[in-house]
Design a protein around this motif. Sequence first.
Motif, PDB file in Angstrom:
ATOM      1  N   ASN A  44       0.859  -1.189   0.000  1.00  0.00           N
ATOM      2  CA  ASN A  44       0.000   0.000   0.000  1.00  0.00           C
ATOM      3  C   ASN A  44       0.887   1.229   0.000  1.00  0.00           C
ATOM      4  OD1 ASN A  44       0.338   1.131   2.870  1.00  0.00           O
ATOM      5  ND2 ASN A  44      -0.139  -1.034   3.230  1.00  0.00           N
ATOM      6  N   LEU A  45       0.286   2.383  -0.201  1.00  0.00           N
ATOM      7  CA  LEU A  45       1.049   3.625  -0.314  1.00  0.00           C
ATOM      8  C   LEU A  45       0.922   4.488   0.932  1.00  0.00           C
ATOM      9  CD1 LEU A  45       0.109   4.515  -4.012  1.00  0.00           C
ATOM     10  CD2 LEU A  45       2.121   3.271  -3.182  1.00  0.00           C
ATOM     11  N   GLY A  46       0.371   3.922   1.996  1.00  0.00           N
ATOM     12  CA  GLY A  46       0.274   4.666   3.249  1.00  0.00           C
ATOM     13  C   GLY A  46      -0.950   5.568   3.308  1.00  0.00           C
ATOM     14  N   ASP A  47      -0.985   6.410   4.312  1.00  0.00           N
ATOM     15  CA  ASP A  47      -2.128   7.301   4.557  1.00  0.00           C
ATOM     16  C   ASP A  47      -2.013   8.547   3.687  1.00  0.00           C
ATOM     17  OD1 ASP A  47      -4.408   8.367   5.591  1.00  0.00           O
ATOM     18  OD2 ASP A  47      -3.460   9.135   7.412  1.00  0.00           O
ATOM     19  N   THR A  48      -2.377   8.376   2.438  1.00  0.00           N
ATOM     20  CA  THR A  48      -2.235   9.445   1.458  1.00  0.00           C
ATOM     21  C   THR A  48      -3.364   9.333   0.444  1.00  0.00           C
ATOM     22  OG1 THR A  48      -0.865  10.168  -0.420  1.00  0.00           O
ATOM     23  CG2 THR A  48      -0.611   7.910   0.274  1.00  0.00           C
ATOM     24  N   ASN A  49      -3.670  10.410  -0.228  1.00  0.00           N
ATOM     25  CA  ASN A  49      -4.694  10.369  -1.275  1.00  0.00           C
ATOM     26  C   ASN A  49      -4.200   9.705  -2.552  1.00  0.00           C
ATOM     27  OD1 ASN A  49      -6.818  11.480   0.129  1.00  0.00           O
ATOM     28  ND2 ASN A  49      -6.406  13.577  -0.507  1.00  0.00           N
ATOM     29  N   ASN A  50      -2.922   9.336  -2.584  1.00  0.00           N
ATOM     30  CA  ASN A  50      -2.396   8.615  -3.736  1.00  0.00           C
ATOM     31  C   ASN A  50      -2.953   7.200  -3.784  1.00  0.00           C
ATOM     32  OD1 ASN A  50      -0.783  10.772  -4.518  1.00  0.00           O
ATOM     33  ND2 ASN A  50       1.012  10.026  -3.410  1.00  0.00           N
ATOM     34  N   ILE A  51      -3.351   6.777  -4.966  1.00  0.00           N
ATOM     35  CA  ILE A  51      -3.707   5.379  -5.213  1.00  0.00           C
ATOM     36  C   ILE A  51      -3.030   4.952  -6.511  1.00  0.00           C
ATOM     37  CG2 ILE A  51      -5.916   5.476  -3.987  1.00  0.00           C
ATOM     38  CD1 ILE A  51      -7.329   5.675  -6.691  1.00  0.00           C
ATOM     39  N   ALA A  52      -2.827   3.637  -6.660  1.00  0.00           N
ATOM     40  CA  ALA A  52      -2.131   3.131  -7.841  1.00  0.00           C
ATOM     41  C   ALA A  52      -2.968   2.077  -8.543  1.00  0.00           C
ATOM     42  CB  ALA A  52      -0.781   2.547  -7.443  1.00  0.00           C
TER      43      ALA A  52
END
Length: 228
Positions: free
Chosen positions: A33-41
């Motif tokens: 996962n990319l952590g607590d961020t609004n980024n998604i992949a």
Amino acid sequence: MFKILIIIILIYFAYCIIPTFYYKWFKTKAVKNLGDTNNIALTFDDGIDKIYTEKLLDVLNKYNIKATFFIVAKTAEENPKTIKRMIKEGHTIGLHSLEHKDALLKGYFYTKKDFKTSIEIMKNHGLNIKYYRPPWGHMNIFTLKYIKNHRLQLILWNIMVGDWKDYSSSERIENKLIKNISKGSIICLHDGRGTNDAPKRTIQALDTVIPQLIEKGFNFVTMEQIYG
């Protein structure tokens, strides 16, 4: 005889079952996962498909979305134009094995060949591969060895919606994606190998879901944008 059987089972578990479950379920260097961020992949496995990968690229281009494609190396030899398009449009290309064989059933020599030949094929297409996702997420001890030897980053996922399955309609895929995607999600979808034109349903679902995710404020990123 019973003791020998137990020893064989224990060796097999140590060889591939334990590594697979350990990297999937415990905190390791594998990216899940990319952590607590609004980024998604958005990530796609099992391509390149001669028909559907191009159609998927059309949808991503429509919304100016960049994604990460984990491709089966042998398909790269058959689809050089698609690879060039991926690069031109800003997508990241990772490796998804040579020919999509299960690491749970393969030994040292095949695993060595899998990585060596795949990397050579990718280099022939001008690709310096940095990211690796094993088929089905399955690994053996030699998978881990060659990931390290080739300085690859192991990328897994935390969202998978069964989009390759017969019963996964585009509506079902849409609902699962909207329900499950949250901050930092790495979404594993498929642009190849599905049954009964499964990638077509995935593409239809994304054409509906992407605008909704944009409206929710999510930022689509590639592995390259995050990890360099």
